[in-house]
Design a protein around this motif. Structure first.
Motif, PDB file in Angstrom:
ATOM      1  N   GLY A 123       9.623  -1.521  14.965  1.00  0.00           N
ATOM      2  CA  GLY A 123       9.400  -2.948  15.189  1.00  0.00           C
ATOM      3  C   GLY A 123       8.187  -3.480  14.439  1.00  0.00           C
ATOM      4  N   LYS A 124       8.091  -4.788  14.371  1.00  0.00           N
ATOM      5  CA  LYS A 124       7.072  -5.418  13.515  1.00  0.00           C
ATOM      6  C   LYS A 124       5.661  -5.293  14.072  1.00  0.00           C
ATOM      7  N   ASP A 153      10.813  -7.100  10.425  1.00  0.00           N
ATOM      8  CA  ASP A 153      11.146  -8.328   9.717  1.00  0.00           C
ATOM      9  C   ASP A 153      10.196  -8.459   8.524  1.00  0.00           C
ATOM     10  N   ASN A 154      10.282  -9.568   7.819  1.00  0.00           N
ATOM     11  CA  ASN A 154       9.438  -9.743   6.646  1.00  0.00           C
ATOM     12  C   ASN A 154       7.950  -9.650   6.970  1.00  0.00           C
ATOM     13  N   GLU A 155       7.582 -10.086   8.167  1.00  0.00           N
ATOM     14  CA  GLU A 155       6.179 -10.065   8.563  1.00  0.00           C
ATOM     15  C   GLU A 155       5.655  -8.630   8.644  1.00  0.00           C
ATOM     16  N   GLY A 156       6.459  -7.758   9.239  1.00  0.00           N
ATOM     17  CA  GLY A 156       6.060  -6.358   9.339  1.00  0.00           C
ATOM     18  C   GLY A 156       5.994  -5.687   7.987  1.00  0.00           C
ATOM     19  N   ILE A 157       6.977  -5.978   7.152  1.00  0.00           N
ATOM     20  CA  ILE A 157       6.993  -5.392   5.809  1.00  0.00           C
ATOM     21  C   ILE A 157       5.825  -5.913   4.986  1.00  0.00           C
ATOM     22  N   ARG A 158       5.523  -7.202   5.149  1.00  0.00           N
ATOM     23  CA  ARG A 158       4.402  -7.794   4.418  1.00  0.00           C
ATOM     24  C   ARG A 158       3.084  -7.123   4.805  1.00  0.00           C
ATOM     25  N   ALA A 159       2.935  -6.775   6.079  1.00  0.00           N
ATOM     26  CA  ALA A 159       1.722  -6.102   6.536  1.00  0.00           C
ATOM     27  C   ALA A 159       1.566  -4.751   5.840  1.00  0.00           C
ATOM     28  N   VAL A 160       2.688  -4.030   5.694  1.00  0.00           N
ATOM     29  CA  VAL A 160       2.653  -2.745   4.991  1.00  0.00           C
ATOM     30  C   VAL A 160       2.313  -2.950   3.521  1.00  0.00           C
ATOM     31  N   VAL A 185       6.920  -7.229  -2.704  1.00  0.00           N
ATOM     32  CA  VAL A 185       6.956  -6.101  -3.625  1.00  0.00           C
ATOM     33  C   VAL A 185       5.933  -6.279  -4.732  1.00  0.00           C
ATOM     34  N   SER A 186       5.893  -7.455  -5.341  1.00  0.00           N
ATOM     35  CA  SER A 186       4.998  -7.678  -6.469  1.00  0.00           C
ATOM     36  C   SER A 186       3.536  -7.551  -6.048  1.00  0.00           C
TER      37      SER A 186
END
Length: 208
Positions: A123-124, A153-160, A185-186
């Protein structure tokens, strides 16, 4: 095929604590039915062996939940897995509490190079705690990270991704099962020293 359950894991842990952990480097316990009691027994065995040489631990496809992860986290925090290079916890039942416990327990500068957490229930919110640990450089030797299919979600992935841009020297990032935006990604790419591959497969429909 005879699978290993918690009772069998207790017996194995007792045997390992007496001799094997002093010289054992690779331990593959994948595709069994090991739950939190079995993992706790294993971690107790680790605590009785101050100089274990374990570098590879595969717990892929078991029944490990939050309580088992907390036991593993305690072992990490006490130095029971100081030499570990590859930890595979994919395809278990690990939730937010379990991943947060691991994130808080991993000591700064740990030797871990490969961490596989795909197909769990992170989870995020818990992923933010994990990302914070990455951003501090606790896993600066990390070269492979699998977080695929974890209800992020995008928020969790963005944190990583933000963490990777400041902390870990990641070489392989697998976040399959999510819509991983090109912006994220960039941003992470600015930090990745040598990118082998980024997996952005979408395994199922997402409401992101």
């Amino acid at each position: 095929r005879q699978q290993l359950h918690d009772k069998g894991m207790h017996m194995l842990a007792q045997a390992l604590s007496k001799v094997a952990l002093h010289s054992l480097k690779n331990l593959n316990l994948s595709s069994n039915n090991i739950g939190h009691e079995g993992i706790q027994a294993f971690c107790e065995a680790l605590s009785m062996c101050a100089s274990n040489t374990l570098t590879y631990l595969n717990l892929h496809t078991n029944c490990i939940q939050n309580e088992g992860m907390k036991a593993l986290a305690e072992a990490l925090s006490k130095g029971g897995l100081n030499n570990l290079l590859h930890l595979d916890l994919a395809f278990n039942e690990i939730g937010p509490e379990g991943i947060q416990a691991i994130a808080e327990a991993i000591p700064m500068g740990h030797s871990l190079e490969r961490l596989e957490l795909g197909w769990n229930h992170i989870g995020k919110d818990a992923m933010k705690a994990f990302a914070q640990m990455l951003s501090k450089g606790a896993l600066h030797h990390l070269t492979h990270l699998d977080l695929s299919s974890n209800h992020m979600d995008n928020e969790g992935i963005r944190a990583v991704a933000d963490a990777l841009s400041t902390g870990a020297t990641l070489k392989r990032n697998q976040t399959g099962g999510h819509l991983f935006t090109l912006f994220v990604v960039s941003k992470a790419m600015n930090r990745l020293d040598f990118v082998l591959s980024i997996d952005i497969r979408v395994w199922r429909k997402s409401a992101i």
